[in-house]
Design an enzyme around this catalytic site. Structure first.
Site, short mmCIF file in Angstrom:
data_model
loop_
_atom_site.label_atom_id
_atom_site.label_comp_id
_atom_site.label_asym_id
_atom_site.label_seq_id
_atom_site.Cartn_x
_atom_site.Cartn_y
_atom_site.Cartn_z
CB SER A 124 -0.97 0.03 1.19
OG SER A 124 -0.27 0.24 2.39
CE LYS A 138 -3.04 2.09 4.12
NZ LYS A 138 -2.24 0.92 4.35
#
Length: 182
Positions: A100, A141
């Protein structure tokens, strides 16, 4: 120390330096220990040890092109100093699982060095964080705050942002460095 196979005592160091008190010796030993040059157990006899192979820098030997060819210079006399990163208090490493964050050059299997976050309100938008969502797990993230909402955004268009309330997330750390073995 290496010739005698044991370290000198505090008293021997005091005599060698002409000191009448152990305090200056102990202060210097604590400072060297904090910097990572020695290990020592205060109050225990002859526990002083020199830490082998203290890494203060990695030689920078020049530059390399990642496109066309360029001339390199081998007379560069600099070091990449990584001691500042390693001396930060309470840093920790995490192994990255997944893709990701691939567009941020963080790949599956990389190690990330993280610095603990003490004040959630001081996190700047765009900071890469390790976040724990209780009951669901952890993720690496980008941190984005919009109004009262928190968004954890991937660096891969295949992943949707995770929208959360501030009280539903615990920020474990912010990214300091990425380590990749090849």
């Amino acid at each position: 120390m290496k010739n005698f196979h044991h370290s000198p005592s505090i008293r021997q160091m005091m005599e060698a330096m002409g000191l009448k008190s152990p305090a200056p010796i102990q202060s210097r030993l604590k400072h060297l220990q904090k910097k990572g040059f020695i290990s020592w157990q205060e109050g225990k006899a002859r526990t002083l040890q020199i830490v082998d192979d203290v890494l203060v820098g990695v030689p920078i030997l020049g530059s390399v092109a990642a496109g066309g060819l360029i001339e390199t210079f081998s007379d560069v006399n600099e070091n990449l100093d990584i001691s500042e990163v390693l001396q930060k208090k309470d840093i920790f490493a995490l192994t990255v699982n997944g893709d990701s964050m691939i567009d941020a050059c963080i790949a599956d299997g990389d190690m990330v060095l993280m610095e603990p976050i003490k004040d959630y309100y001081a996190i700047k938008n765009g900071t890469i964080v390790s976040a724990l969502v209780p009951g669901l797990g952890t993720t690496l993230k980008y941190f984005i705050k919009k109004g009262e909402k928190i968004f954890l955004e991937a660096a891969n268009p295949s992943y949707e942002p995770i929208e959360l309330n501030l009280d539903n997330v615990v920020f474990q750390g912010k990214l300091l460095a990425v380590w990749r073995k090849v």
